[in-house]
Design an enzyme around this catalytic site. Structure first.
Site, short mmCIF file in Angstrom:
data_model
loop_
_atom_site.label_atom_id
_atom_site.label_comp_id
_atom_site.label_asym_id
_atom_site.label_seq_id
_atom_site.Cartn_x
_atom_site.Cartn_y
_atom_site.Cartn_z
N LYS A 268 65.67 81.81 -12.86
CA LYS A 268 67.07 82.26 -12.37
C LYS A 268 67.41 83.44 -12.41
CE LYS A 268 71.99 80.72 -12.99
NZ LYS A 268 72.90 79.86 -13.75
N SER B 244 76.04 77.04 -10.82
CA SER B 244 75.43 78.51 -10.34
C SER B 244 73.87 78.56 -10.09
CB SER B 244 75.87 79.33 -11.28
OG SER B 244 75.33 79.35 -12.50
N SER C 162 76.19 74.26 -14.88
CA SER C 162 75.25 74.97 -13.91
C SER C 162 73.95 74.63 -13.83
CB SER C 162 75.39 76.35 -13.84
OG SER C 162 76.61 77.03 -13.67
N1 GLN Z 1 80.98 76.20 -12.16
C1 GLN Z 1 81.44 76.53 -13.56
C2 GLN Z 1 81.91 77.93 -13.21
O1 GLN Z 1 82.33 78.56 -12.18
C3 GLN Z 1 80.32 76.58 -14.55
C4 GLN Z 1 79.35 77.85 -14.21
C5 GLN Z 1 78.26 77.86 -15.02
O2 GLN Z 1 77.79 76.74 -15.88
N2 GLN Z 1 77.51 78.78 -15.23
O3 GLN Z 1 82.21 78.74 -14.20
#
Ligand code: GLN
Length: 501
Positions: free
Chosen positions: A77, A152, A176
């Site tokens: 990532k 994400s 995420s």
């Molecule tokens: N969807 C969550 C956010 O927007 C989680 C994102 C994540 O875990 N990096 O913060």
């Protein structure tokens, strides 16, 4: 079977038996990456570097090196800093950034012999649930390319599901790893906070951020997690525990479990709040189907309650932006990040330096990141700190306590990962709150710092994957992996693949 259909463990075996070389597999996967560029999974492909590492792995293998991950291709990532590749965090702010060092997770996987094919797309600074906040391009879901792969870690999920790589790294701050794994029919685990080092992981919300593997089975996740995890003195919140062999924990027999009932004695708690009326019916059915399989394997289901589940949304969306607003202050065009070319306005009452900061940050950050910086700054400001931030911290503790009350009654908690299957690209419009609400089932474990995983539980509407979430107590990754592995040995959901890939 084509090399791209092999899991990490199958590939590891083929490499050990010399029926395949790392160079052959890497070359084959690089061609697939090229052919499926339209998925938007990649931000940087390193053809030369990958082939060089693969060749080196083959040479080491010929000298008798038989480490399980030697020569296994993967990708990272783009939130992990890498010396040999650009690192953007999905942001224009870091468009030209090169790190002078590798993140610990990257370093450890490289030391285990893996071959990196490059960097994977993600939401800007890991803020999002659909990969649509990437400043570069949205990634697409291989099951239906008009839909999001989740976020994400959307690029990681899309690449693994589309068989472009057998495994990838991801990070999970509020879901995420688990949510994109669920949306694309793969397996992912977010370990207990502190199990994987955050050193070199571009910080979003430091008290929540955690790295983990995304692959096609619990077995593969266990192999990768063993290599990625462990104490790191460079991360002040790293857990000081001896290195763990998660693959061994996954295989361990439960005491006295009779043959065919590998989960005998395991109590699985179902929080009533994880099965609300608003849960999509297809998701509900698939999750129930997976729970029925777990029962057949000997587990017993017990009702539990996590009464503050709904509150985890406002709590997370106060704490995460608060931490983000602080973490992202380093991107000022001086220490880090994009610097605006033209920033001087002769009419402005601001100093040139202030104008430079403002213009650089206005140009470099996308709208979701700006929104969170503003929310975070607001909840930390004098007069609001007590009303918002402090209250959120108190509730965070209560949410963690609720889990401990549950673990008096059960060994593992299960439920859905997300309230629906993957939504259409652009489907949530410009409504940030609609995105935030979809995080309801992943946020509680994140706030508590508990390990959570997502594994395929069949298909919902339109043949789209549905994930089952398992949450364990602190440092009980082994129990999660054991449970998931038992289910995957008895079922084939994790073997389903999107057509055309
Ligand atoms: N969807 C969550 C956010 O927007 C989680 C994102 C994540 O875990 N990096 O913060």
């Amino acid at each position: 079977m084509s090399p791209h259909d092999l899991s990490v463990s199958e590939l590891s075996l083929a490499l050990q038996e010399r029926s395949l070389s790392s160079v052959e597999v890497t070359r084959h996967l690089l061609q697939r990456v090229e052919a499926h560029q339209g998925l938007g999974a990649w931000l940087h492909v390193d053809t030369e570097g990958a082939l060089r590492q693969a060749q080196q792995a083959d040479e080491q293998r010929s000298q008798g090196d038989n480490r399980p991950l030697l020569g296994v291709p993967l990708a990272h990532k783009d939130i992990f800093v890498t010396r040999d590749h650009p690192t953007t965090a999905g942001s224009k702010m870091l468009a030209d950034y090169r790190s002078p060092f590798d993140a610990t997770v990257v370093e450890r996987l490289a030391a285990a012999g893996t071959v990196s094919l490059g960097k994977l797309n993600c939401d800007e600074f890991a803020m999002g649930s659909g990969n649509e906040n990437s400043a570069y391009a949205p990634a697409r879901n291989p099951w239906d390319t008009t839909r999001v792969p989740g976020g994400s870690s959307g690029g990681s999920a899309a690449a693994v599901a589309a068989r472009l790589i057998p495994a990838a790294t991801g990070t999970d701050t509020g879901g995420s790893i688990r949510q994109p794994a669920s949306f694309t029919g793969i397996t992912g685990i977010k370990p207990t906070y502190g199990v994987c080092s955050r050193y070199g992981m571009i910080a979003f919300a430091s008290s929540l951020d955690q790295a983990g593997p995304m692959a096609r089975s619990a077995e593969d996740c266990a192999l990768l997690l063993s290599a990625m995890s462990g104490f790191d003195a460079r991360d002040a919140t790293s857990a000081e525990r001896p290195p763990q062999d998660f693959a061994a924990a996954m295989r361990a027999q439960r005491c006295g479990a009779p043959a065919g009932k590998p989960l005998a004695g395991l109590r699985i708690g179902l929080p009533q709040e994880f099965f609300p009326c608003a849960l999509a019916n297809d998701v509900h059915q698939a999750v129930r189907g997976a729970l029925a399989e777990l029962e057949k394997l000997g587990a017993t289901l017990v009702q539990v309650s996590l009464p503050r589940t709904e509150l985890s949304i406002p709590v997370y969306y106060i704490i995460a932006p608060a931490e983000a607003s602080s973490n992202l202050s380093r991107f000022d065009g001086v220490r880090f990040g994009h610097r605006a070319k033209d920033f001087l306005d002769p009419q402005s009452a601001l100093s040139p330096l202030e104008q430079m900061y403002r213009r650089s940050r206005a140009e470099g950050f996308g709208s979701e990141v700006k929104r969170r910086i503003m929310i975070g700054t607001y909840v930390l400001s004098h007069g609001y700190y007590d009303a918002y931030y402090l209250q959120a911290q108190k509730l965070r503790r209560m949410i963690a306590d609720d889990f401990q009350a549950c673990f008096q009654q059960c060994d593992v908690i299960a439920g859905p990962v997300a309230p629906t299957v993957a939504w259409a690209l652009g489907g949530k419009g410009d409504d940030p709150v609609a995105n935030y609400l979809a995080d309801i089932f992943t946020l509680p474990a994140s706030l508590a710092g508990l390990p959570g995983m997502s594994l395929p539980a069949g298909q919902g509407a339109g043949g789209l994957p549905v994930g089952l979430q398992l949450i364990g107590n602190y440092f009980c990754e082994g129990t999660l992996l054991h449970t998931a592995h038992a289910l995957q040995q008895a079922t084939d959901w994790h073997r389903l693949k999107p057509s055309g890939f």
